[in-house]
Motif scaffolding. Structure first.
Motif, short mmCIF file in Angstrom:
data_model
loop_
_atom_site.label_atom_id
_atom_site.label_comp_id
_atom_site.label_asym_id
_atom_site.label_seq_id
_atom_site.Cartn_x
_atom_site.Cartn_y
_atom_site.Cartn_z
N ARG A 49 -1.42 122.27 95.91
CA ARG A 49 -2.24 123.03 96.90
C ARG A 49 -3.67 123.46 96.24
NH1 ARG A 49 -1.01 127.95 97.22
NH2 ARG A 49 1.15 127.98 96.27
N ARG A 51 -7.67 125.25 97.32
CA ARG A 51 -8.13 126.22 98.01
C ARG A 51 -8.04 125.99 99.45
NH1 ARG A 51 -13.11 126.91 97.34
NH2 ARG A 51 -13.46 129.08 97.99
N LYS A 116 -15.61 115.44 91.21
CA LYS A 116 -14.57 116.52 91.16
C LYS A 116 -13.54 116.00 90.23
CE LYS A 116 -11.73 120.07 93.04
NZ LYS A 116 -11.95 121.38 94.08
#
Ligand code: BTN
Length: 266
Positions: A49, A51, A116
Motif C-alpha cells: 500500500r 498513501r 519516484k
C-alpha cells in the motif's frame, strides 16, 4: 545481520517471502503486544500500500519492502517529524551504499532524476494524544526494470538499476538505511528528567526539517496540491517546523498545508 542489530534499537528482523503488506504484519504484531522495536522485511507483497489507498508495486526478487515497528511514545502533534527523519535516513543510507544523491518530495516521496524511486508510509496507534505504536513503511525500487512497472507509474517511477544499469545487493541497502534511521531516531528522541515522558528534541527536529528542505524538489516551484478538501495552486515557498508545506497561492494568499499530493506544474 545479528551483529549489526545488537548496536541498534532493533531487536530482530522478521523476514518473509511474501506478505500482504509489511505494514499490516508489523502493526498486527504490535497490536498483539509484541515488544518494539523490530523490522519486518518481505521479498514481495500481495497488497503493498501507498498513501491515499494507492497500490505499491511489490514484485518478488527486486526491491525493498520493509516496515520498522517502533514505540515512540511521543505527542501526536510532533510525530510528523518521523516522516522527515525517515526520508533523511533513506537518503543518507542510499548515499552511503550507492554513492547516489536522492531528492525528496513533500510529504513522503524519495526522488531520483525527477522520478519516484521510493516512498514512506507511516501508520500509528494513538492513545490520549500519544503515539504509542508506529509502523514506518519504506519501499525502495532497487532492481526493477522499467518494463515491469504498471502502466500508471511507467513514466513517473524509476529504480536504482534503471538509473545506473547496475544490480544492487538489497540487504546492504536495508542495513545502511536501518543504521541511519537508528542513529537519527536515537538522537531525536529524548526522555524528560523524571524518565517518564519521551519527546522529540526541538533542535534535532529543526535540523531534520533543514535537511529535508535542502533536498525537496517542490520548493521554489509552481505546484498543485490536492488535499482531502480542495486543490491549491501556487508556488511552494517553504516547509515550516511542523513539517507543513507553505504555498503562496496564485491569488496571493499564504497557505500552510498539513497533508496532500503535490504535482509540479512546469
Ligand atoms: C507512498 O509513496 O505512497 C508510500 C509507499 C510505501 C510503500 C511501503 S513498501 C513497505 C510498506 N508496506 C506497505 O504496504 N507499504 C509500505
Amino acid at each position: 545481520m545479528r551483529n549489526f542489530l545488537s548496536d541498534t534499537i532493533f531487536k530482530r528482523i522478521i523476514r518473509e517471502e511474501q506478505v500482504g503488506s509489511t505494514n499490516d504484519l508489523a502493526m498486527s504484531l504490535l497490536d498483539s503486544d509484541e515488544e518494539g522495536d523490530f523490522v519486518v522485511l518481505a521479498d514481495s507483497q500481495t497488497s503493498g500500500r501507498g498513501r491515499r489507498g494507492r497500490t505499491w508495486h511489490s514484485p518478488p526478487g527486486e526491491n525493498i519492502y520493509m516496515s520498522l515497528a517502533i514505540r515512540p511514545n511521543v505527542r501526536l502533534s510532533r510525530a510528523t517529524i518521523l516522516t522527515f527523519l525517515t526520508g533523511v535516513a533513506v537518503c543518507n543510507g542510499l548515499r552511503a551504499c550507492t554513492g547516489l544523491d536522492m531528492n525528496l518530495k513533500w510529504p513522503n516521496d524519495i526522488i531520483f532524476n525527477k522520478r519516484k524511486i521510493g516512498g514512506i508510509l507511516i501508520e500509528t496507534r494513538v492513545d490520549r494524544d500519544v503515539v504509542h505504536a508506529a509502523v514506518v513503511g519504506i519501499g525502495v525500487n532497487v532492481n526493477s526494470g522499467r518494463a515491469g512497472f504498471p502502466r500508471e507509474i511507467k513514466d513517473s517511477a524509476t529504480s536504482l538499476s534503471i538509473e545506473t544499469g547496475l544490480t544492487y545487493e538489497r540487504d546492504e541497502i536495508v542495513l545502511s538505511v536501518l543504521k541511519e534511521f537508528d542513529s537519527l531516531f536515537c538522537n531525536a528522541l529524548k526522555r524528560d528528567t523524571t524518565g517518564t515522558e519521551t519527546y522529540i528534541d526541538g533542535s534535532v527536529a529543526r535540523k531534520l526539517v533543514r535537511k529535508w528542505r535542502e533536498r525537496d524538489i517542490t520548493l521554489g516551484n509552481s505546484v498543485s496540491v490536492v488535499t482531502s478538501a480542495e486543490t491549491i495552486s501556487g508556488r511552494a515557498v517553504d516547509i515550516d517546523e511542523m513539517c507543513r508545506l507553505k504555498v503562496l497561492t496564485d491569488d496571493g494568499h499564504e497557505r500552510l498545508i498539513h497533508s496532500g499530493d503535490v504535482t509540479l506544474r512546469i
